[in-house]
Design a protein around this motif. Structure first.
Motif, mmCIF file in Angstrom:
data_model
loop_
_atom_site.group_PDB
_atom_site.id
_atom_site.type_symbol
_atom_site.label_atom_id
_atom_site.label_comp_id
_atom_site.label_asym_id
_atom_site.label_seq_id
_atom_site.Cartn_x
_atom_site.Cartn_y
_atom_site.Cartn_z
ATOM 1 N N SER A 3 19.648 -3.129 0.984
ATOM 2 C CA SER A 3 19.204 -2.047 0.099
ATOM 3 C C SER A 3 19.998 -0.769 0.375
ATOM 4 O O SER A 3 20.273 0.000 -0.548
ATOM 5 N N PHE A 4 20.390 -0.554 1.630
ATOM 6 C CA PHE A 4 21.219 0.605 1.965
ATOM 7 C C PHE A 4 22.585 0.490 1.302
ATOM 8 O O PHE A 4 23.076 1.448 0.707
ATOM 9 N N THR A 5 23.218 -0.694 1.396
ATOM 10 C CA THR A 5 24.540 -0.855 0.784
ATOM 11 C C THR A 5 24.445 -0.786 -0.739
ATOM 12 O O THR A 5 25.351 -0.273 -1.390
ATOM 13 N N THR A 6 23.347 -1.292 -1.305
ATOM 14 C CA THR A 6 23.155 -1.186 -2.753
ATOM 15 C C THR A 6 23.033 0.276 -3.172
ATOM 16 O O THR A 6 23.668 0.709 -4.141
ATOM 17 N N PHE A 7 22.239 1.036 -2.439
ATOM 18 C CA PHE A 7 22.068 2.457 -2.721
ATOM 19 C C PHE A 7 23.396 3.198 -2.578
ATOM 20 O O PHE A 7 23.764 4.017 -3.429
ATOM 21 N N LEU A 8 24.130 2.909 -1.508
ATOM 22 C CA LEU A 8 25.422 3.554 -1.276
ATOM 23 C C LEU A 8 26.415 3.190 -2.380
ATOM 24 O O LEU A 8 27.180 4.045 -2.852
ATOM 25 N N THR A 9 26.387 1.943 -2.830
ATOM 26 C CA THR A 9 27.257 1.510 -3.916
ATOM 27 C C THR A 9 26.957 2.277 -5.198
ATOM 28 O O THR A 9 27.871 2.716 -5.899
ATOM 29 N N LEU A 10 25.676 2.450 -5.499
ATOM 30 C CA LEU A 10 25.302 3.197 -6.702
ATOM 31 C C LEU A 10 25.751 4.651 -6.634
ATOM 32 O O LEU A 10 26.203 5.218 -7.640
ATOM 33 N N ILE A 11 25.667 5.242 -5.448
ATOM 34 C CA ILE A 11 26.133 6.633 -5.286
ATOM 35 C C ILE A 11 27.633 6.718 -5.523
ATOM 36 O O ILE A 11 28.116 7.592 -6.252
ATOM 37 N N VAL A 12 28.393 5.797 -4.919
ATOM 38 C CA VAL A 12 29.852 5.825 -5.078
ATOM 39 C C VAL A 12 30.236 5.555 -6.534
ATOM 40 O O VAL A 12 31.152 6.195 -7.064
ATOM 41 N N MET A 13 29.527 4.657 -7.199
ATOM 42 C CA MET A 13 29.819 4.395 -8.609
ATOM 43 C C MET A 13 29.529 5.626 -9.462
ATOM 44 O O MET A 13 30.270 5.921 -10.411
ATOM 45 N N GLY A 14 28.471 6.351 -9.127
ATOM 46 C CA GLY A 14 28.189 7.602 -9.819
ATOM 47 C C GLY A 14 29.288 8.626 -9.607
ATOM 48 O O GLY A 14 29.677 9.342 -10.535
ATOM 49 N N LEU A 15 29.807 8.688 -8.379
ATOM 50 C CA LEU A 15 30.916 9.595 -8.091
ATOM 51 C C LEU A 15 32.158 9.215 -8.877
ATOM 52 O O LEU A 15 32.905 10.094 -9.337
ATOM 53 N N VAL A 16 32.400 7.919 -9.037
ATOM 54 C CA VAL A 16 33.540 7.463 -9.838
ATOM 55 C C VAL A 16 33.413 7.994 -11.264
ATOM 56 O O VAL A 16 34.372 8.520 -11.835
ATOM 57 N N VAL A 17 32.228 7.878 -11.837
ATOM 58 C CA VAL A 17 32.003 8.354 -13.204
ATOM 59 C C VAL A 17 32.218 9.864 -13.291
ATOM 60 O O VAL A 17 32.876 10.357 -14.218
ATOM 61 N N LEU A 18 31.679 10.602 -12.324
ATOM 62 C CA LEU A 18 31.836 12.059 -12.344
ATOM 63 C C LEU A 18 33.301 12.473 -12.235
ATOM 64 O O LEU A 18 33.759 13.365 -12.955
ATOM 65 N N VAL A 19 34.046 11.846 -11.330
ATOM 66 C CA VAL A 19 35.462 12.182 -11.170
ATOM 67 C C VAL A 19 36.240 11.794 -12.415
ATOM 68 O O VAL A 19 37.133 12.532 -12.854
ATOM 69 N N LEU A 20 35.903 10.656 -13.019
ATOM 70 C CA LEU A 20 36.572 10.242 -14.247
ATOM 71 C C LEU A 20 36.339 11.253 -15.362
ATOM 72 O O LEU A 20 37.288 11.678 -16.039
ATOM 73 N N ILE A 21 35.105 11.669 -15.558
ATOM 74 C CA ILE A 21 34.795 12.645 -16.603
ATOM 75 C C ILE A 21 35.501 13.964 -16.324
ATOM 76 O O ILE A 21 36.090 14.573 -17.225
ATOM 77 N N ARG A 22 35.467 14.407 -15.067
ATOM 78 C CA ARG A 22 36.138 15.671 -14.707
ATOM 79 C C ARG A 22 37.643 15.586 -14.962
ATOM 80 O O ARG A 22 38.259 16.534 -15.459
ATOM 81 N N GLY A 23 38.237 14.442 -14.628
ATOM 82 C CA GLY A 23 39.669 14.254 -14.861
ATOM 83 C C GLY A 23 40.016 14.233 -16.335
ATOM 84 O O GLY A 23 41.027 14.805 -16.758
ATOM 85 N N LEU A 24 39.171 13.587 -17.126
ATOM 86 C CA LEU A 24 39.418 13.547 -18.569
ATOM 87 C C LEU A 24 39.275 14.927 -19.199
ATOM 88 O O LEU A 24 40.075 15.309 -20.062
ATOM 89 N N ILE A 25 38.268 15.664 -18.770
ATOM 90 C CA ILE A 25 38.087 17.029 -19.290
ATOM 91 C C ILE A 25 39.291 17.892 -18.927
ATOM 92 O O ILE A 25 39.818 18.634 -19.763
ATOM 93 N N ASN A 26 39.740 17.781 -17.687
ATOM 94 C CA ASN A 26 40.897 18.560 -17.249
ATOM 95 C C ASN A 26 42.143 18.176 -18.044
ATOM 96 O O ASN A 26 42.930 19.042 -18.429
ATOM 97 N N MET A 27 42.301 16.886 -18.328
ATOM 98 C CA MET A 27 43.461 16.418 -19.078
ATOM 99 C C MET A 27 43.396 16.903 -20.530
ATOM 100 O O MET A 27 44.404 17.317 -21.100
ATOM 101 N N LEU A 28 42.194 16.865 -21.132
ATOM 102 C CA LEU A 28 42.050 17.299 -22.523
ATOM 103 C C LEU A 28 42.279 18.798 -22.682
ATOM 104 O O LEU A 28 42.768 19.245 -23.722
#
Length: 67
Positions: A3-28
């Motif tokens: 459950s700890f690794t599942t929780f940690l995975t979800l946090i990292v996946m959320g960070l991936v989404v945030l960085v992707l959105i931030r990068g796309l906004i910066n690029m646009l």
């Protein structure tokens, strides 16, 4: 532990989404290309960490196979 690794995975996946959105906004916006490049590099690293955590979680839990 799984459950700890599942929780940690979800946090990292959320960070991936945030960085992707931030990068796309910066690029646009057309601002600093170096910053966009750094954000996309960070995204790739976070994706690698997320995949490793997913694999670790599957290994710990037995991959869904019956015991």
């Amino acid at each position: 532990m799984s459950s700890f690794t599942t929780f940690l995975t979800l946090i990292v996946m959320g960070l991936v989404v945030l960085v992707l959105i931030r990068g796309l906004i910066n690029m646009l916006k057309g601002t600093d290309a170096n910053r966009s490049n750094k954000l996309m590099q960070l995204r790739v690293i976070l994706q690698a960490v997320a995949i490793a955590l997913i694999m670790l979680t599957l290994w710990i839990t037995g991959g869904g196979r019956p015991s």
